[in-house]
Design an enzyme around this catalytic site. Structure first.
Site, PDB file in Angstrom:
ATOM      1  N   CYS A 118      -7.283   6.353  29.746  1.00 56.70           N
ATOM      2  CA  CYS A 118      -8.323   6.349  30.696  1.00 56.70           C
ATOM      3  C   CYS A 118      -9.687   6.352  30.289  1.00 56.70           C
ATOM      4  O   CYS A 118     -10.523   6.028  31.286  1.00 56.70           O
ATOM      5  CB  CYS A 118      -8.295   8.050  31.174  1.00 56.70           C
ATOM      6  N   HIS A 447      -9.443  14.017  29.481  1.00 54.43           N
ATOM      7  CA  HIS A 447      -9.048  12.891  30.545  1.00 54.43           C
ATOM      8  C   HIS A 447     -10.509  12.389  31.041  1.00 54.43           C
ATOM      9  O   HIS A 447     -11.381  13.241  31.436  1.00 54.43           O
ATOM     10  CB  HIS A 447      -8.391  13.322  31.990  1.00 54.43           C
TER      11      HIS A 447
END
EC number: 3.4.19.12
Length: 499
Positions: A118, A447
């Protein structure tokens, strides 16, 4: 020019129709021709033309419509008319505005997560939003060679740019529902081995720091493009280093440079501006060349050149010995949508930039007033001639934004200084265009996501959660200032005001 013909296009529901008419043609002639092509009855036709075509049928369309131009036509074709139902149903019209946008707009494309990637996906989306950089990469020709940087292994940096180009082409063409940047990832891991680090127990690839990737991609692009790339991001400083115990021990460095500003975060930092000023004014301990003893020096940096694009890094991560990891400072630090850095410049440079800033602000005020006026002008819903479906409302807004964008850019440009350098911001003001965020407690977990502003609508933002893309309100961006383990701003991308 009487009796001659001219050609132009009309655009309706995503299709473009070429039209040839006499320069003596009236709006009635145009509507009749458009009705043949689109099946939109003349009475329902609305044209996005300055001056309007919805009044007298005898109005001559030339020169209201310019040769070679494309005019947006709004109106529902006869075959697609649907009578209003007696009772309320859950149709598109019942959706919230942001939901309607997602129904009709072609949302941008996201990147597939390939396992803790990510950080790569969010960084690529932020870089793609920088239009000058995007165009440079999309137009890159590998046969043109690399810059004369003298860097070792230039070929691998060239390969990184080639793979970035492939990714950007897929984003632009929307060839797939999502893009899989696997070749770029493998090339990055070959060039920068830290991104190939694996977990000692599970053997999977570790999460990485998006800021570190951002820096390394800048390094590769600097090698490949040289000054052509660097000038758009180069911040130049005048640095004064002074011994706090000896007024005679002063060193001034005129031409230090960097590609980003750092926002330092302490226990009292509440606003980004404070963190930036703290990063430009530091105290260090070093040995004095005059006395031979250690002394405390003040280091003051003043900006002497502002780039077209300004990158701000929140220094949220620090090395924690007890965990042997980069831990995260969770403190909330508010950032502005419009950033004025006048107080961070050298006095001479500030005087130049503030003068231009004040002129651009006048244009901005006029622009905002015009936009408010347009919003007040609503079509009369009681008239069948003016009924607009949600799709037409969306297309109308896009057409308005597109037609006015270039006009206002030209207005801003009139006030740019004549001696403006290539890649320099004409004023001292920036507008926020993108944010890379981190969710979690340290850089090796959690994330990363990107929040990117729409290029035409300043109030519309896109959230890029890997391959899941959605529209979010501007208010959502304000919540990215931090204050916990939820999405916290890490890298902010700003673009020069009026550019």
């Amino acid at each position: 020019m009487s009796g001659e013909t001219f050609e132009f296009n009309i655009r309706h529901s995503g299709k473009v129709y070429p039209i040839t008419l006499s320069t003596d043609a009236t709006s009635a002639d145009l509507k009749s021709k458009a009705e043949e092509l689109t099946q939109v009855p003349s009475a329902r036709q609305k044209y996005m033309v300055k001056g309007g075509l919805s009044g007298e049928e005898s109005i001559k369309i030339y020169p209201l419509i310019k040769p070679g131009s494309t005019v947006m036509l709004l109106g529902t074709p006869d075959a697609n008319l649907i009578s209003k139902p007696a009772k309320k149903n859950n149709f598109i019209e019942d959706l919230a505005p942001e939901q309607q946008v997602q129904q009709f707009a072609q949302l941008p494309v996201g990147f597939k997560n390939m396992g803790n990637t990510c950080y790569l996906n969010a960084t690529l989306q932020a870089l793609y939003r920088v239009n000058d950089l995007r165009d440079m990469i999309l137009n890159y020709n590998p046969s043109q060679g690399v810059s004369n940087s003298g860097a070792q292994d230039e070929e691998i940096h060239k390969q990184i740019v080639i793979e970035m180009k492939r990714c950007f082409e897929n984003l632009q063409n929307k060839s797939f529902k999502s893009v899989l940047p696997i070749v770029l990832l493998n090339t990055l891991r070959k060039c920068y081995p830290q991104f190939a680090e694996r977990d000692s127990q599970g053997g999977f690839y570790k999460q990485q720091d998006a800021e570190e990737l951002f820096t390394q991609l800048f390094h590769s692009m600097s090698i490949v493009f040289g000054d052509k790339f660097s000038e758009d991001f180069r911040i130049q400083f005048k640095t004064t280093i002074k011994d706090t115990a000896n007024d005679n021990d002063i060193t001034v460095k005129e031409n230090e440079s960097d590609s980003k500003l750092q926002c330092h975060i302490s226990g009292t930092t509440n606003f980004m501006r404070n963190g930036l000023l703290e990063g430009l004014n530091e105290k260090i301990e070093k040995r004095s060349d005059l006395t031979g003893a250690n002394s405390i020096y003040s280091v003051e940096k003043k900006i002497s050149r502002l780039p077209k694009f300004l990158t701000v890094q929140y220094v949220r991560f620090f090395w924690k010995r007890s965990t042997n990891k980069k831990s995260k400072i969770l403190r909330k630090v508010v950032f502005p949508f419009q950033l004025d850095v006048a107080d961070m410049l050298t006095p001479e440079y500030a005087a130049e930039k503030v003068k231009v800033r004040d002129e651009l602000r006048k244009v901005e005020k006029e622009k905002n007033e015009k936009e408010r006026e347009i919003k007040r002008r609503k079509f009369d819903p009681s008239s069948s001639e003016n009924v607009m479906t949600p799709r037409e409302q969306y297309e109308t807004q896009v057409a308005l934004n597109e037609s006015e964008k270039d006009q206002w850019l030209e207005e801003y440009k009139k006030h740019f200084p004549p001696n403006l350098e290539k890649g320099e911001n004409p004023s001292c003001v920036y507008n926020l265009i993108g944010v890379i965020t981190h969710q979690g407690a340290n850089s090796e977990s959690g994330h990363y996501q990107a929040f990117i502003r729409d290029e035409l609508d300043e109030n519309k933002w896109y959230k890029f959660n890997d391959d899941k893309v959605s529209v979010v309100e501007k208010e959502k961006i304000e919540s990215l200032a931090g204050g916990g383990e939820s999405d916290s701003a890490l890298i902010l991308m700003y673009k020069g005001f009026g550019l």
